[in-house]
Design a protein around this motif. Structure first.
Motif, PDB file in Angstrom:
ATOM      1  N   MET A  89       0.828  -1.208   0.000  1.00 62.97           N
ATOM      2  CA  MET A  89       0.000   0.000   0.000  1.00 62.97           C
ATOM      3  C   MET A  89       0.864   1.260   0.000  1.00 62.97           C
ATOM      4  O   MET A  89       0.534   2.234  -0.665  1.00 62.97           O
ATOM      5  CB  MET A  89      -0.884   0.038   1.243  1.00 62.97           C
ATOM      6  CG  MET A  89      -1.857  -1.039   1.328  1.00 62.97           C
ATOM      7  SD  MET A  89      -3.362  -0.449   0.653  1.00 62.97           S
ATOM      8  CE  MET A  89      -4.388  -1.818   1.003  1.00 62.97           C
ATOM      9  N   LEU A  90       1.938   1.236   0.749  1.00 61.81           N
ATOM     10  CA  LEU A  90       2.790   2.418   0.906  1.00 61.81           C
ATOM     11  C   LEU A  90       4.114   2.207   0.177  1.00 61.81           C
ATOM     12  O   LEU A  90       5.188   2.478   0.710  1.00 61.81           O
ATOM     13  CB  LEU A  90       3.031   2.684   2.395  1.00 61.81           C
ATOM     14  CG  LEU A  90       1.773   3.001   3.195  1.00 61.81           C
ATOM     15  CD1 LEU A  90       2.090   3.006   4.672  1.00 61.81           C
ATOM     16  CD2 LEU A  90       1.191   4.325   2.772  1.00 61.81           C
ATOM     17  N   ARG A  91       4.055   1.754  -1.063  1.00 67.42           N
ATOM     18  CA  ARG A  91       5.281   1.410  -1.773  1.00 67.42           C
ATOM     19  C   ARG A  91       6.124   2.620  -2.123  1.00 67.42           C
ATOM     20  O   ARG A  91       7.340   2.539  -2.106  1.00 67.42           O
ATOM     21  CB  ARG A  91       4.973   0.578  -3.005  1.00 67.42           C
ATOM     22  CG  ARG A  91       4.154   1.264  -4.037  1.00 67.42           C
ATOM     23  CD  ARG A  91       3.736   0.311  -5.139  1.00 67.42           C
ATOM     24  NE  ARG A  91       2.688   0.895  -5.941  1.00 67.42           N
ATOM     25  CZ  ARG A  91       1.399   0.826  -5.691  1.00 67.42           C
ATOM     26  NH1 ARG A  91       1.006   0.176  -4.626  1.00 67.42           N
ATOM     27  NH2 ARG A  91       0.510   1.391  -6.463  1.00 67.42           N
ATOM     28  N   TRP A  92       5.523   3.776  -2.428  1.00 64.51           N
ATOM     29  CA  TRP A  92       6.339   4.935  -2.816  1.00 64.51           C
ATOM     30  C   TRP A  92       7.171   5.483  -1.662  1.00 64.51           C
ATOM     31  O   TRP A  92       8.346   5.806  -1.866  1.00 64.51           O
ATOM     32  CB  TRP A  92       5.486   6.012  -3.467  1.00 64.51           C
ATOM     33  CG  TRP A  92       5.199   5.622  -4.877  1.00 64.51           C
ATOM     34  CD1 TRP A  92       4.001   5.210  -5.377  1.00 64.51           C
ATOM     35  CD2 TRP A  92       6.133   5.526  -5.945  1.00 64.51           C
ATOM     36  NE1 TRP A  92       4.134   4.878  -6.695  1.00 64.51           N
ATOM     37  CE2 TRP A  92       5.434   5.072  -7.078  1.00 64.51           C
ATOM     38  CE3 TRP A  92       7.489   5.774  -6.064  1.00 64.51           C
ATOM     39  CZ2 TRP A  92       6.047   4.870  -8.302  1.00 64.51           C
ATOM     40  CZ3 TRP A  92       8.096   5.581  -7.290  1.00 64.51           C
ATOM     41  CH2 TRP A  92       7.376   5.134  -8.388  1.00 64.51           C
ATOM     42  N   PRO A  93       6.644   5.597  -0.459  1.00 62.45           N
ATOM     43  CA  PRO A  93       7.544   5.997   0.634  1.00 62.45           C
ATOM     44  C   PRO A  93       8.699   5.011   0.830  1.00 62.45           C
ATOM     45  O   PRO A  93       9.826   5.414   1.117  1.00 62.45           O
ATOM     46  CB  PRO A  93       6.629   6.037   1.862  1.00 62.45           C
ATOM     47  CG  PRO A  93       5.285   6.336   1.308  1.00 62.45           C
ATOM     48  CD  PRO A  93       5.231   5.623  -0.012  1.00 62.45           C
ATOM     49  N   LEU A  94       8.439   3.720   0.625  1.00 63.57           N
ATOM     50  CA  LEU A  94       9.517   2.735   0.753  1.00 63.57           C
ATOM     51  C   LEU A  94      10.531   2.856  -0.378  1.00 63.57           C
ATOM     52  O   LEU A  94      11.737   2.699  -0.158  1.00 63.57           O
ATOM     53  CB  LEU A  94       8.939   1.323   0.775  1.00 63.57           C
ATOM     54  CG  LEU A  94       8.208   0.939   2.053  1.00 63.57           C
ATOM     55  CD1 LEU A  94       7.565  -0.430   1.903  1.00 63.57           C
ATOM     56  CD2 LEU A  94       9.153   0.960   3.224  1.00 63.57           C
ATOM     57  N   ILE A  95      10.062   3.147  -1.583  1.00 62.31           N
ATOM     58  CA  ILE A  95      10.979   3.328  -2.709  1.00 62.31           C
ATOM     59  C   ILE A  95      11.875   4.533  -2.462  1.00 62.31           C
ATOM     60  O   ILE A  95      13.100   4.471  -2.655  1.00 62.31           O
ATOM     61  CB  ILE A  95      10.190   3.466  -4.018  1.00 62.31           C
ATOM     62  CG1 ILE A  95       9.579   2.118  -4.403  1.00 62.31           C
ATOM     63  CG2 ILE A  95      11.081   3.991  -5.146  1.00 62.31           C
ATOM     64  CD1 ILE A  95       8.578   2.190  -5.532  1.00 62.31           C
ATOM     65  N   TYR A  96      11.282   5.638  -2.012  1.00 63.16           N
ATOM     66  CA  TYR A  96      12.086   6.829  -1.735  1.00 63.16           C
ATOM     67  C   TYR A  96      13.043   6.614  -0.569  1.00 63.16           C
ATOM     68  O   TYR A  96      14.171   7.112  -0.586  1.00 63.16           O
ATOM     69  CB  TYR A  96      11.190   8.038  -1.470  1.00 63.16           C
ATOM     70  CG  TYR A  96      10.589   8.604  -2.723  1.00 63.16           C
ATOM     71  CD1 TYR A  96      11.381   9.053  -3.766  1.00 63.16           C
ATOM     72  CD2 TYR A  96       9.221   8.695  -2.878  1.00 63.16           C
ATOM     73  CE1 TYR A  96      10.839   9.565  -4.923  1.00 63.16           C
ATOM     74  CE2 TYR A  96       8.647   9.215  -4.032  1.00 63.16           C
ATOM     75  CZ  TYR A  96       9.473   9.647  -5.045  1.00 63.16           C
ATOM     76  OH  TYR A  96       8.930  10.149  -6.188  1.00 63.16           O
ATOM     77  N   LEU A  97      12.622   5.865   0.437  1.00 64.17           N
ATOM     78  CA  LEU A  97      13.519   5.539   1.546  1.00 64.17           C
ATOM     79  C   LEU A  97      14.695   4.700   1.055  1.00 64.17           C
ATOM     80  O   LEU A  97      15.850   4.951   1.439  1.00 64.17           O
ATOM     81  CB  LEU A  97      12.763   4.793   2.647  1.00 64.17           C
ATOM     82  CG  LEU A  97      13.601   4.309   3.827  1.00 64.17           C
ATOM     83  CD1 LEU A  97      14.160   5.488   4.615  1.00 64.17           C
ATOM     84  CD2 LEU A  97      12.778   3.400   4.721  1.00 64.17           C
ATOM     85  N   GLY A  98      14.425   3.725   0.199  1.00 63.40           N
ATOM     86  CA  GLY A  98      15.508   2.903  -0.345  1.00 63.40           C
ATOM     87  C   GLY A  98      16.481   3.717  -1.181  1.00 63.40           C
ATOM     88  O   GLY A  98      17.695   3.526  -1.091  1.00 63.40           O
ATOM     89  N   ARG A  99      15.962   4.649  -1.983  1.00 65.68           N
ATOM     90  CA  ARG A  99      16.840   5.512  -2.780  1.00 65.68           C
ATOM     91  C   ARG A  99      17.697   6.394  -1.891  1.00 65.68           C
ATOM     92  O   ARG A  99      18.891   6.579  -2.145  1.00 65.68           O
ATOM     93  CB  ARG A  99      16.005   6.379  -3.722  1.00 65.68           C
ATOM     94  CG  ARG A  99      15.388   5.615  -4.860  1.00 65.68           C
ATOM     95  CD  ARG A  99      14.534   6.531  -5.695  1.00 65.68           C
ATOM     96  NE  ARG A  99      13.856   5.798  -6.740  1.00 65.68           N
ATOM     97  CZ  ARG A  99      12.920   6.298  -7.509  1.00 65.68           C
ATOM     98  NH1 ARG A  99      12.513   7.552  -7.337  1.00 65.68           N
ATOM     99  NH2 ARG A  99      12.336   5.566  -8.442  1.00 65.68           N
ATOM    100  N   TRP A 100      17.083   6.944  -0.842  1.00 62.67           N
ATOM    101  CA  TRP A 100      17.824   7.810   0.077  1.00 62.67           C
ATOM    102  C   TRP A 100      18.916   7.015   0.793  1.00 62.67           C
ATOM    103  O   TRP A 100      20.048   7.489   0.912  1.00 62.67           O
ATOM    104  CB  TRP A 100      16.871   8.431   1.084  1.00 62.67           C
ATOM    105  CG  TRP A 100      17.564   9.285   2.091  1.00 62.67           C
ATOM    106  CD1 TRP A 100      17.995  10.564   1.943  1.00 62.67           C
ATOM    107  CD2 TRP A 100      17.939   8.887   3.420  1.00 62.67           C
ATOM    108  NE1 TRP A 100      18.604  10.995   3.087  1.00 62.67           N
ATOM    109  CE2 TRP A 100      18.578   9.992   4.014  1.00 62.67           C
ATOM    110  CE3 TRP A 100      17.774   7.723   4.164  1.00 62.67           C
ATOM    111  CZ2 TRP A 100      19.067   9.946   5.308  1.00 62.67           C
ATOM    112  CZ3 TRP A 100      18.258   7.679   5.443  1.00 62.67           C
ATOM    113  CH2 TRP A 100      18.900   8.792   6.009  1.00 62.67           C
ATOM    114  N   MET A 101      18.587   5.804   1.235  1.00 65.27           N
ATOM    115  CA  MET A 101      19.576   4.980   1.931  1.00 65.27           C
ATOM    116  C   MET A 101      20.718   4.589   0.993  1.00 65.27           C
ATOM    117  O   MET A 101      21.886   4.573   1.397  1.00 65.27           O
ATOM    118  CB  MET A 101      18.914   3.735   2.521  1.00 65.27           C
ATOM    119  CG  MET A 101      18.019   4.040   3.695  1.00 65.27           C
ATOM    120  SD  MET A 101      17.093   2.634   4.299  1.00 65.27           S
ATOM    121  CE  MET A 101      18.384   1.572   4.850  1.00 65.27           C
TER     122      MET A 101
END
Length: 86
Positions: free
Chosen positions: A64-76
């Motif tokens: 459901m919240l895939r975009w916040p996770l994608i952005y978190l992965g990119r930031w990390m």
């Protein structure tokens, strides 16, 4: 069905309804609110039903919240590559 699973299902329905409503900020404030409610709820589901059910609920929330996770992965990834180049 336990109370924690009922609350998790209500969270899923609420997330779907919130996604259908228009938003000026691309739903980011709603995503933050869903994360703030979902993390303790995930702990409650895991406590009541065990780690396997908790992992299933985590997967449902992540879908459901895939975009916040994608952005978190990119930031990390950016943070890791910057610190490894120094």
């Amino acid at each position: 069905m336990t109370l924690s699973l009922i609350l998790a299902l209500v969270w899923v329905v609420l997330a779907n309804v919130l996604a259908m409503l228009p938003s000026r900020d691309n739903h980011w404030t709603r995503a933050y609110a869903l994360i703030a409610v979902g993390v303790p709820l995930l702990g409650y589901v895991t406590l009541q039903n065990g780690p396997w059910v908790g992992l299933l609920v985590l997967a449902a929330g992540a879908s459901m919240l895939r975009w916040p996770l994608i952005y978190l992965g990119r930031w990390m990834r950016r943070q890791w590559f910057v610190s490894s180049q120094e």
